[in-house]
Scaffold this active site. Structure first.
Site, PDB file in Angstrom:
ATOM      1  N   HIS A  24       0.847  -1.203   0.000  1.00 40.74           N
ATOM      2  CA  HIS A  24       0.000   0.000   0.000  1.00 40.74           C
ATOM      3  C   HIS A  24       0.883   1.255   0.000  1.00 40.74           C
ATOM      4  O   HIS A  24       0.622   2.208  -0.730  1.00 40.74           O
ATOM      5  CB  HIS A  24      -0.884   0.051   1.252  1.00 40.74           C
ATOM      6  CG  HIS A  24      -1.919  -1.035   1.343  1.00 40.74           C
ATOM      7  ND1 HIS A  24      -2.060  -1.844   2.446  1.00 40.74           N
ATOM      8  CD2 HIS A  24      -2.879  -1.424   0.469  1.00 40.74           C
ATOM      9  CE1 HIS A  24      -3.055  -2.677   2.259  1.00 40.74           C
ATOM     10  NE2 HIS A  24      -3.571  -2.457   1.063  1.00 40.74           N
ATOM     11  N   LYS A  48     -17.105  -7.293   6.292  1.00 35.00           N
ATOM     12  CA  LYS A  48     -15.890  -8.031   6.621  1.00 35.00           C
ATOM     13  C   LYS A  48     -15.718  -8.119   8.132  1.00 35.00           C
ATOM     14  O   LYS A  48     -16.378  -7.423   8.886  1.00 35.00           O
ATOM     15  CB  LYS A  48     -14.694  -7.338   6.000  1.00 35.00           C
ATOM     16  CG  LYS A  48     -14.660  -7.485   4.496  1.00 35.00           C
ATOM     17  CD  LYS A  48     -13.360  -6.974   3.942  1.00 35.00           C
ATOM     18  CE  LYS A  48     -13.310  -7.130   2.438  1.00 35.00           C
ATOM     19  NZ  LYS A  48     -12.113  -6.512   1.862  1.00 35.00           N
ATOM     20  N   ARG A  97      -2.021  -6.053  -8.578  1.00 36.84           N
ATOM     21  CA  ARG A  97      -0.775  -6.786  -8.351  1.00 36.84           C
ATOM     22  C   ARG A  97      -0.549  -7.826  -9.423  1.00 36.84           C
ATOM     23  O   ARG A  97       0.538  -7.976  -9.965  1.00 36.84           O
ATOM     24  CB  ARG A  97      -0.800  -7.478  -6.981  1.00 36.84           C
ATOM     25  CG  ARG A  97      -0.721  -6.523  -5.816  1.00 36.84           C
ATOM     26  CD  ARG A  97      -1.222  -7.147  -4.561  1.00 36.84           C
ATOM     27  NE  ARG A  97      -2.620  -7.560  -4.704  1.00 36.84           N
ATOM     28  CZ  ARG A  97      -3.386  -7.991  -3.721  1.00 36.84           C
ATOM     29  NH1 ARG A  97      -2.888  -8.109  -2.524  1.00 36.84           N
ATOM     30  NH2 ARG A  97      -4.639  -8.318  -3.934  1.00 36.84           N
ATOM     31  N   SER A 135      -2.811  -7.798   2.740  1.00 39.09           N
ATOM     32  CA  SER A 135      -3.078  -7.685   4.185  1.00 39.09           C
ATOM     33  C   SER A 135      -3.497  -9.044   4.732  1.00 39.09           C
ATOM     34  O   SER A 135      -3.139  -9.424   5.849  1.00 39.09           O
ATOM     35  CB  SER A 135      -4.188  -6.669   4.444  1.00 39.09           C
ATOM     36  OG  SER A 135      -3.798  -5.397   4.012  1.00 39.09           O
TER      37      SER A 135
HETATM   38  O1  PNS Z   1      -9.134  -3.099   0.105  1.00 41.51           O
HETATM   39  P1  PNS Z   1     -10.413  -3.625  -0.475  1.00 41.51           P
HETATM   40  O2  PNS Z   1     -11.155  -4.414   0.579  1.00 41.51           O
HETATM   41  O3  PNS Z   1     -10.201  -4.391  -1.742  1.00 41.51           O
HETATM   42  O4  PNS Z   1     -11.326  -2.343  -0.836  1.00 41.51           O
HETATM   43  C1  PNS Z   1     -12.599  -2.498  -1.417  1.00 41.51           C
HETATM   44  C2  PNS Z   1     -13.341  -1.160  -1.434  1.00 41.51           C
HETATM   45  C3  PNS Z   1     -13.462  -0.608  -0.024  1.00 41.51           C
HETATM   46  C4  PNS Z   1     -12.599  -0.165  -2.284  1.00 41.51           C
HETATM   47  C5  PNS Z   1     -14.765  -1.419  -2.042  1.00 41.51           C
HETATM   48  O5  PNS Z   1     -15.383  -2.450  -1.353  1.00 41.51           O
HETATM   49  C6  PNS Z   1     -15.656  -0.192  -2.013  1.00 41.51           C
HETATM   50  O6  PNS Z   1     -15.468   0.719  -2.783  1.00 41.51           O
HETATM   51  N1  PNS Z   1     -16.630  -0.159  -1.073  1.00 41.51           N
HETATM   52  C7  PNS Z   1     -17.541   0.954  -0.924  1.00 41.51           C
HETATM   53  C8  PNS Z   1     -18.968   0.583  -1.312  1.00 41.51           C
HETATM   54  C9  PNS Z   1     -19.214   0.805  -2.786  1.00 41.51           C
HETATM   55  O7  PNS Z   1     -19.105   1.889  -3.307  1.00 41.51           O
HETATM   56  N2  PNS Z   1     -19.530  -0.308  -3.464  1.00 41.51           N
HETATM   57  C10 PNS Z   1     -19.752  -0.313  -4.885  1.00 41.51           C
HETATM   58  C11 PNS Z   1     -18.449  -0.549  -5.605  1.00 41.51           C
HETATM   59  S1  PNS Z   1     -18.744  -1.106  -7.207  1.00 41.51           S
END
Ligand code: PNS
Length: 165
Positions: A24, A48, A97, A135
């Site tokens: 990150h 989660k 990645r 993570s």
């Molecule tokens: O680190 P991660 O867990 O891969 O992050 C995922 C994240 C937080 C970026 C994604 O789940 C997100 O944007 N959540 C917010 C809710 C939202 O907008 N959902 C629609 C996305 S298409």
């Protein structure tokens, strides 16, 4: 489409950051070079089962990004696109990645574009040393007493060790 030439570009780097890893940080360093303002946005994700509370994740991120003056750390909940609009961001930055990340990231980027077409998702590649780092794996290693020194900043290593002991 209006030109971006004369305005500062705010990018959002959203994620769970449970906890922040060197992968990150590598991306944050790259993003901070490219964008005028980079907001690292910690998702308050109810689905989660995080190891660290949002407050702890933010504390760690703030400590390890302190030297970048154009990087801020915030928490968001709800739709990412609503949050990005509220912050006047024109870019969402995500790391890819390996090919395995691509499908999920593509789906999310396209859905986000459908919700808000004026916000672009920019994919960044971390340094190759971090291409296998997540993570989730770091937490697993920590729980099993594996080596995590080179994978996370020292502060995070300390917090991880304390959390799983
Ligand atoms: O680190 P991660 O867990 O891969 O992050 C995922 C994240 C937080 C970026 C994604 O789940 C997100 O944007 N959540 C917010 C809710 C939202 O907008 N959902 C629609 C996305 S298409």
């Amino acid at each position: 489409m209006p030109s971006a030439a004369n305005r500062a570009v705010t990018a959002i780097y959203p994620g769970s950051f449970d906890p922040v890893t060197n992968g990150h940080l590598d991306l944050i360093a790259r993003g901070a070079m490219i964008f005028d303002r980079l907001i690292v946005a910690v998702a308050r994700n109810l689905e989660k089962d995080p190891l660290f509370e949002v407050k702890e994740r933010v504390e760690m991120l703030e400590a390890v990004t302190f030297d970048w003056k154009n990087v801020e750390v915030e928490v968001f909940e709800g739709l990412l696109m609503d949050y990005a609009r509220a912050r006047n961001a024109s870019v969402v930055m995500r790391g890819i990645r390996a090919v395995s990340d691509y499908e999920y990231e593509l789906q999310m980027a396209m859905m986000n574009r459908k919700i808000e077409p004026s916000i672009e998702t920019v994919f960044m590649l971390p340094g190759e040393a971090y291409s296998y780092l997540s993570s989730r794996l770091v937490k697993e290693l920590a729980r099993l007493g594996g080596p995590i020194k080179s994978l996370v900043p020292p502060l995070v290593e300390e917090r991880l060790r304390a959390k799983v002991s």
